[in-house]
Enzyme design. Structure first.
Site, PDB file in Angstrom:
ATOM      1  N   THR A 142      -5.248  10.925  -1.122  1.00  0.00           N
ATOM      2  CA  THR A 142      -6.519  10.937  -0.365  1.00  0.00           C
ATOM      3  C   THR A 142      -6.378  10.072   0.880  1.00  0.00           C
ATOM      4  O   THR A 142      -5.322   9.517   1.139  1.00  0.00           O
ATOM      5  CB  THR A 142      -7.655  10.333  -1.228  1.00  0.00           C
ATOM      6  OG1 THR A 142      -7.402   8.925  -1.373  1.00  0.00           O
ATOM      7  CG2 THR A 142      -7.734  11.016  -2.587  1.00  0.00           C
TER       8      THR A 142
ATOM      9  N   HIS B 192      -7.812   7.301   1.267  1.00  0.00           N
ATOM     10  CA  HIS B 192      -8.080   5.900   0.859  1.00  0.00           C
ATOM     11  C   HIS B 192      -7.084   4.960   1.509  1.00  0.00           C
ATOM     12  O   HIS B 192      -7.431   3.916   2.049  1.00  0.00           O
ATOM     13  CB  HIS B 192      -7.958   5.856  -0.671  1.00  0.00           C
ATOM     14  CG  HIS B 192      -8.440   4.606  -1.285  1.00  0.00           C
ATOM     15  ND1 HIS B 192      -7.727   3.928  -2.240  1.00  0.00           N
ATOM     16  CD2 HIS B 192      -9.574   3.902  -1.105  1.00  0.00           C
ATOM     17  CE1 HIS B 192      -8.397   2.859  -2.613  1.00  0.00           C
ATOM     18  NE2 HIS B 192      -9.519   2.822  -1.944  1.00  0.00           N
TER      19      HIS B 192
ATOM     20  N   LEU C  32       0.864  -1.182   0.000  1.00  0.00           N
ATOM     21  CA  LEU C  32       0.000   0.000   0.000  1.00  0.00           C
ATOM     22  C   LEU C  32       0.895   1.224   0.000  1.00  0.00           C
ATOM     23  O   LEU C  32       1.824   1.320   0.817  1.00  0.00           O
ATOM     24  CB  LEU C  32      -0.895  -0.001   1.246  1.00  0.00           C
ATOM     25  CG  LEU C  32      -2.102  -0.939   1.159  1.00  0.00           C
ATOM     26  CD1 LEU C  32      -2.531  -1.404   2.527  1.00  0.00           C
ATOM     27  CD2 LEU C  32      -3.253  -0.287   0.428  1.00  0.00           C
TER      28      LEU C  32
HETATM   29  O1  LIG Z   1      -5.240   2.419  -3.697  1.00  0.00           O
HETATM   30  N1  LIG Z   1      -4.150   1.943  -3.565  1.00  0.00           N
HETATM   31  C1  LIG Z   1      -3.856   0.599  -3.357  1.00  0.00           C
HETATM   32  C2  LIG Z   1      -4.805  -0.445  -3.420  1.00  0.00           C
HETATM   33  N2  LIG Z   1      -6.103  -0.178  -3.736  1.00  0.00           N
HETATM   34  C3  LIG Z   1      -7.028  -1.204  -4.170  1.00  0.00           C
HETATM   35  C4  LIG Z   1      -7.725  -1.896  -3.010  1.00  0.00           C
HETATM   36  O2  LIG Z   1      -6.812  -2.730  -2.282  1.00  0.00           O
HETATM   37  C5  LIG Z   1      -8.850  -2.811  -3.538  1.00  0.00           C
HETATM   38  O3  LIG Z   1      -8.299  -3.741  -4.453  1.00  0.00           O
HETATM   39  C6  LIG Z   1      -9.936  -2.009  -4.235  1.00  0.00           C
HETATM   40  O4  LIG Z   1     -10.362  -0.953  -3.384  1.00  0.00           O
HETATM   41  C7  LIG Z   1     -11.138  -2.861  -4.607  1.00  0.00           C
HETATM   42  O5  LIG Z   1     -11.686  -3.455  -3.446  1.00  0.00           O
HETATM   43  N3  LIG Z   1      -4.442  -1.720  -3.168  1.00  0.00           N
HETATM   44  C8  LIG Z   1      -3.134  -2.013  -2.851  1.00  0.00           C
HETATM   45  O6  LIG Z   1      -2.811  -3.182  -2.618  1.00  0.00           O
HETATM   46  N4  LIG Z   1      -2.207  -1.022  -2.795  1.00  0.00           N
HETATM   47  C9  LIG Z   1      -2.500   0.259  -3.025  1.00  0.00           C
HETATM   48  O7  LIG Z   1      -1.598   1.130  -2.940  1.00  0.00           O
END
Ligand SMILES: O=Nc1c(NC[C@H](O)[C@H](O)[C@H](O)CO)[nH]c(=O)[nH]c1=O
Length: 162
Positions: free
Chosen positions: A91, A93, A86
């Protein structure tokens, strides 16, 4: 200088009888692939057989808790290693996913009674992630944390034999 990181178990660890599941994400795949390799290399260094290392992929880190839980229902593993990267965006998120995934994986391991190693990097920059996968550019490539996760998986899987 005080060495941070994993203090290896003082007992010799033999993983030859263990079955390990690795669930990794496809987000930030080049970094994830380096972490998965470091993890597998360390598992094999502890004599875990190649055929007993099962690897599954999911879209992102948010999917790790559900996927680990589901894969554990269809087959038995001595330990599971959840691997994701991650990286903070612009944001909130990132914060919400990190919180949900860490609590989710902790719940899965306690509910299932099977160790789930937290192999999720929660980084503020891409360089932090590269460095913790041991592939940062420049002179200091960093340390591949996958090695620590592999060692932790073997130690925790053998806990029941202590
Ligand atoms: O946004 N950044 C990242 C991310 N977003 C997607 C999230 O894990 C998921 O797959 C979706 O929201 C769908 O449910 N997932 C990661 O592993 N690393 C990131 O850095």
């Amino acid at each position: 200088e005080f060495k941070k990181g994993v203090t290896a178990s003082s007992q010799p660890m033999n993983g030859s009888g263990l079955k390990i599941l690795i669930v990794h994400t496809r987000w930030n795949l080049p970094i994830v692939e380096a972490l998965v390799k470091g993890t597998k290399d360390k598992l094999k260094a502890f004599n875990v057989k190649e055929e007993n290392i099962v690897t599954q992929a999911v879209p992102g880190s948010y999917e790790l808790p559900f996927a680990c839980s589901k894969f554990m229902e269809v087959s038995s593993y001595d330990a599971v290693i959840a691997i994701g990267v991650l990286i903070k965006g612009s944001t909130m998120h990132f914060e919400y996913i990190c919180d949900a995934v860490s609590h989710g994986l902790m719940r899965v391991q306690l509910d299932k009674g099977i160790p789930v190693i937290f192999g999720v990097l929660t980084c503020l920059t891409e360089h932090q992630a590269l460095h913790r996968a041991g592939i940062a550019p420049g002179d200091d490539h960093g340390h591949n944390h996958g090695e620590d996760w592999g060692a932790a998986a073997v130690e925790m899987a053998l806990l029941k034999y202590r």
